[in-house]
Scaffold this active site. Structure first.
Site, PDB file in Angstrom:
ATOM      1  N   HIS A  49       3.225 -14.666  -5.265  1.00 51.12           N
ATOM      2  CA  HIS A  49       2.046 -14.852  -4.410  1.00 51.12           C
ATOM      3  C   HIS A  49       0.862 -14.049  -4.958  1.00 51.12           C
ATOM      4  O   HIS A  49      -0.179 -13.996  -4.327  1.00 51.12           O
ATOM      5  CB  HIS A  49       2.383 -14.395  -2.988  1.00 51.12           C
TER       6      HIS A  49
ATOM      7  N   GLN B 194      -5.316 -11.814  -3.519  1.00 52.42           N
ATOM      8  CA  GLN B 194      -4.427 -12.654  -4.343  1.00 52.42           C
ATOM      9  C   GLN B 194      -5.148 -13.842  -4.972  1.00 52.42           C
ATOM     10  O   GLN B 194      -4.812 -14.252  -6.085  1.00 52.42           O
ATOM     11  CB  GLN B 194      -3.243 -13.110  -3.475  1.00 52.42           C
TER      12      GLN B 194
ATOM     13  N   GLU C  30       3.682  -5.355 -11.817  1.00 51.15           N
ATOM     14  CA  GLU C  30       5.096  -5.214 -12.204  1.00 51.15           C
ATOM     15  C   GLU C  30       5.477  -6.304 -13.205  1.00 51.15           C
ATOM     16  O   GLU C  30       6.206  -6.054 -14.170  1.00 51.15           O
ATOM     17  CB  GLU C  30       5.988  -5.277 -10.941  1.00 51.15           C
TER      18      GLU C  30
ATOM     19  N   TRP D 108      -0.933  -7.531  -5.679  1.00 53.90           N
ATOM     20  CA  TRP D 108      -1.332  -6.721  -6.839  1.00 53.90           C
ATOM     21  C   TRP D 108      -0.159  -5.948  -7.444  1.00 53.90           C
ATOM     22  O   TRP D 108      -0.021  -5.835  -8.654  1.00 53.90           O
ATOM     23  CB  TRP D 108      -2.488  -5.797  -6.478  1.00 53.90           C
ATOM     24  N   ASN D 109       0.734  -5.421  -6.582  1.00 52.36           N
ATOM     25  CA  ASN D 109       1.905  -4.711  -7.130  1.00 52.36           C
ATOM     26  C   ASN D 109       2.768  -5.665  -7.940  1.00 52.36           C
ATOM     27  O   ASN D 109       3.190  -5.342  -9.049  1.00 52.36           O
ATOM     28  CB  ASN D 109       2.758  -4.107  -6.011  1.00 52.36           C
ATOM     29  N   SER D 110       3.020  -6.838  -7.381  1.00 54.25           N
ATOM     30  CA  SER D 110       3.863  -7.813  -8.089  1.00 54.25           C
ATOM     31  C   SER D 110       3.217  -8.211  -9.413  1.00 54.25           C
ATOM     32  O   SER D 110       3.905  -8.348 -10.432  1.00 54.25           O
ATOM     33  CB  SER D 110       4.080  -9.056  -7.219  1.00 54.25           C
TER      34      SER D 110
ATOM     35  N   HIS E  46       0.837  -1.207   0.000  1.00 49.91           N
ATOM     36  CA  HIS E  46       0.000   0.000   0.000  1.00 49.91           C
ATOM     37  C   HIS E  46       0.874   1.261   0.000  1.00 49.91           C
ATOM     38  O   HIS E  46       0.599   2.222  -0.720  1.00 49.91           O
ATOM     39  CB  HIS E  46      -0.916  -0.002   1.223  1.00 49.91           C
TER      40      HIS E  46
ATOM     41  N   ALA F 106      -5.956 -12.190   0.979  1.00 44.90           N
ATOM     42  CA  ALA F 106      -6.587 -10.946   0.483  1.00 44.90           C
ATOM     43  C   ALA F 106      -7.026 -11.087  -0.975  1.00 44.90           C
ATOM     44  O   ALA F 106      -7.676 -12.072  -1.334  1.00 44.90           O
ATOM     45  CB  ALA F 106      -5.652  -9.765   0.711  1.00 44.90           C
TER      46      ALA F 106
ATOM     47  N   ALA G 146      14.820  -8.327  -2.440  1.00 46.16           N
ATOM     48  CA  ALA G 146      15.438  -7.967  -3.725  1.00 46.16           C
ATOM     49  C   ALA G 146      14.946  -6.602  -4.200  1.00 46.16           C
ATOM     50  O   ALA G 146      13.860  -6.173  -3.811  1.00 46.16           O
ATOM     51  CB  ALA G 146      15.058  -9.016  -4.770  1.00 46.16           C
TER      52      ALA G 146
ATOM     53  N   ASP H 296      -6.429   5.427   2.082  1.00 43.18           N
ATOM     54  CA  ASP H 296      -6.526   4.027   1.691  1.00 43.18           C
ATOM     55  C   ASP H 296      -7.968   3.575   1.939  1.00 43.18           C
ATOM     56  O   ASP H 296      -8.525   3.815   3.013  1.00 43.18           O
ATOM     57  CB  ASP H 296      -5.573   3.215   2.579  1.00 43.18           C
TER      58      ASP H 296
HETATM   59  N1  UDP Z   1       9.184  -6.262  -3.243  1.00 41.39           N
HETATM   60  C1  UDP Z   1      10.511  -5.912  -3.341  1.00 41.39           C
HETATM   61  N2  UDP Z   1      11.445  -6.850  -3.020  1.00 41.39           N
HETATM   62  C2  UDP Z   1      11.141  -8.120  -2.618  1.00 41.39           C
HETATM   63  C3  UDP Z   1       9.780  -8.464  -2.537  1.00 41.39           C
HETATM   64  C4  UDP Z   1       8.830  -7.519  -2.853  1.00 41.39           C
HETATM   65  O1  UDP Z   1      10.855  -4.791  -3.704  1.00 41.39           O
HETATM   66  O2  UDP Z   1      12.049  -8.904  -2.345  1.00 41.39           O
HETATM   67  C5  UDP Z   1       8.165  -5.236  -3.579  1.00 41.39           C
HETATM   68  C6  UDP Z   1       7.453  -5.560  -4.860  1.00 41.39           C
HETATM   69  O3  UDP Z   1       8.144  -4.992  -5.964  1.00 41.39           O
HETATM   70  C7  UDP Z   1       6.074  -4.974  -4.656  1.00 41.39           C
HETATM   71  C8  UDP Z   1       5.897  -5.008  -3.140  1.00 41.39           C
HETATM   72  O4  UDP Z   1       7.162  -5.237  -2.570  1.00 41.39           O
HETATM   73  O5  UDP Z   1       6.028  -3.638  -5.106  1.00 41.39           O
HETATM   74  C9  UDP Z   1       4.963  -6.116  -2.677  1.00 41.39           C
HETATM   75  O6  UDP Z   1       3.661  -5.741  -2.947  1.00 41.39           O
HETATM   76  P1  UDP Z   1       2.574  -6.768  -3.442  1.00 41.39           P
HETATM   77  O7  UDP Z   1       1.303  -6.014  -3.632  1.00 41.39           O
HETATM   78  O8  UDP Z   1       3.046  -7.523  -4.599  1.00 41.39           O
HETATM   79  O9  UDP Z   1       2.443  -7.833  -2.275  1.00 41.39           O
HETATM   80  P2  UDP Z   1       2.307  -7.700  -0.669  1.00 41.39           P
HETATM   81  O10 UDP Z   1       3.663  -7.564  -0.136  1.00 41.39           O
HETATM   82  O11 UDP Z   1       1.435  -6.499  -0.388  1.00 41.39           O
HETATM   83  O12 UDP Z   1       1.666  -8.990  -0.278  1.00 41.39           O
END
Ligand code: UDP
Length: 480
Positions: free
Chosen positions: A375, A400, A383, A378-380, A19, A398, A358, A124
């Site tokens: 997993h 996912q 991306e 939404w961000n992943s 978020h 959630a 990473a 949010d």
């Molecule tokens: N992320 C990262 N490095 C890692 C794992 C995750 O930078 O090793 C970042 C990823 O690029 C994304 C965020 O953390 O922007 C994770 O958000 P996402 O919505 O995918 O999943 P959440 O962590 O909320 O379950």
């Protein structure tokens, strides 16, 4: 300039990595595209980690109208703040953060030191109490739901699913039953594809109630921002608009920011991370040595917790696939002892690389990466879509469960392995992704990456919607 004639937006994220990431990107886009004052209200916990692990202060210091402020999330510092304990965060925010937020706004403390009064709250969507505070203080409130539109729509349809008897679950629920009461997604979602909070036999469950009520209350806000784009979630967006006409689809935000900032400055902004963990950049040098599209990147995000058995099944499956892998395995994300079988250590030495956290956006852009075991956060997901990378999806919680279904059944840019976790399946799916069905997935992934790029370039849907959001925010002056 008369401070009262300026707009001032307060951005208030739910304080967890995913978020915070996309709301920071929105904050930066607003600063980059306008002279609107922007205050980013972060939890003290998340902010301390940003200060420790990123250069974000430096980056935002180039925006004179940007300010960071902090507020307590109500939890002790040593609370893990993981997905399995997210209800603790809902409860503490309600009990501690909510009254402080109200006090912060009503006392006018956000307008001190030369800042105009707050003219709009962008909160949010999970913290919909911001609407009540906004109403009381006559400040317009726009909600930002940081997950997929399809998940938002599924939540929105929960009253119908209760009426039809699909929810709550009972001992006899057929999880593979296709749902007829999520309009627009009739032939897509099965019971098992509903957001995890719906997997309950008890309608008074705290997590379930929090997310459903927050979703239904969104209609009372002045608008809704979603980190998605029109071509990606057409059906869900068409349905949401019937209830919430003032919808701003402005995603994928990371690509949108990259497109706007790099086109004006010629720089690559993804080097500025917003990680709440220390990034281990050594994996970039390892990737440099790998052949084109040969590596599976594995990450389960910031909130997932694995049992030791799940961890070992994944690890065996990946090693047995014989493919090269880069695995970002967050510290303390596996429950149980850390006795690792020798064959896994040997398999990893030969073909793999592991880090705690990473620089994910950079990893996904790297030419050596050919697929993503994710997993389905939404961000992943976004991306991965932007880089045209096919996915193996193992949703944890959630939204996912919905997102992984979209990958497997709608976009067809990968496979959904929800609710299974054994080494044979993992091995088979890694081989499918990287070899057997590679062409088929690559075709769909490339098509989607193209649509994503189009959305965030000039005249694209997300680009135009961000312009409209900026114009609307500028019009919101203080109503005295
Ligand atoms: N992320 C990262 N490095 C890692 C794992 C995750 O930078 O090793 C970042 C990823 O690029 C994304 C965020 O953390 O922007 C994770 O958000 P996402 O919505 O995918 O999943 P959440 O962590 O909320 O379950």
């Amino acid at each position: 300039m008369d401070q009262r004639s300026s707009s001032h937006v307060l951005i208030f994220p739910f304080p967890v990595q995913g978020h915070v990431n996309c709301m920071l990107r929105l904050a930066e886009l607003l600063c980059h595209e306008s002279s609107i004052h922007v205050t980013f209200l972060n939890s003290e916990f998340a902010h301390q980690r940003l200060l420790r692990y990123t250069d974000l202060h430096l980056r935002f210091s180039s925006y004179p109208n940007f300010y960071f402020r902090t507020i307590s999330d109500g939890l002790p510092a040593d609370h893990p703040r993981t997905g399995d304990r997210v209800v603790d965060l809902f409860n503490s925010i309600n009990a501690v953060t909510k009254p402080r937020f109200r006090e912060m706004l009503s006392s006018g403390s956000l307008q001190s030191s030369g800042r105009p009064p707050v003219t709009c709250i962008i909160a949010d969507g999970i913290m919909c109490f911001a609407i009540d505070v906004g109403n009381e203080l006559r400040i317009p409130t726009i909600l930002f739901r940081t997950f997929s539109a399809s998940c938002f729509w599924a939540f929105f349809c929960v009253p119908k699913l209760i009426e039809s008897g699909d929810l709550p679950l009972n001992g006899e629920s057929d999880m593979d039953k296709l749902l007829e009461n999520v309009e627009g997604m009739e032939n897509v979602l099965r019971l098992r594809d509903l957001p995890s909070f719906c997997r309950t036999t008890d309608l008074s469950d705290r997590g379930f109630l929090s997310v459903i009520l927050a979703t239904l209350r969104t209609t009372r806000a002045n608008g809704l921002i979603l980190n998605t784009f029109e071509d990606l979630e057409e059906s869900a967006l068409a349905q949401i608009r019937k209830h919430i006409p003032n919808l701003y689809t402005i995603g994928p935000l990371h690509a949108h920011l990259r497109a706007r900032v790099s086109s004006s400055r010629g720089e690559l902004p993804w080097r500025s991370s917003s990680s709440l963990w220390e990034e281990d950049r050594s994996c970039m040098a390892w990737l440099d040595e790998q052949p084109l599209k040969s590596v599976v990147y594995v990450s389960f995000g910031s909130m997932t917790v694995l049992t030791r058995n799940q961890f070992l099944e994944f690890w065996h499956g990946i090693v047995n696939s014989g493919k090269a892998f880069l695995w970002a395995i967050r510290p303390n994300s596996v429950i149980g002892d850390d006795n690792i079988p020798a064959e896994l250590i040997e398999g990893t030495r030969k073909k793999g690389y592991m880090v705690g956290w990473a620089p994910q956006e950079e990893v996904l852009v790297h030419p050596a990466v050919g697929g993503f075991l994710t997993h389905s956060g939404w961000n992943s997901t976004l991306e991965s879509i932007c880089e045209g990378l096919p996915m193996i999806c193992w949703p944890f919680y959630a939204d996912q469960q919905v997102n992984s279904r979209l990958v497997g059944a709608v976009w067809k840019n990968g496979v959904d392995m929800k609710d299974t976790c054994d080494r044979i399946t993992v091995e088979k799916m890694v081989k499918e992704l990287m070899e057997v069905r590679r062409d088929e997935f690559t075709k769909c992934s490339n098509r989607m990456a193209k649509l994503a790029r189009k959305a965030v370039t000039q005249h694209g849907s997300s680009y135009s919607n961000l312009d409209r959001l900026v114009e609307d925010l500028k019009k919101m002056k203080l109503q005295l």
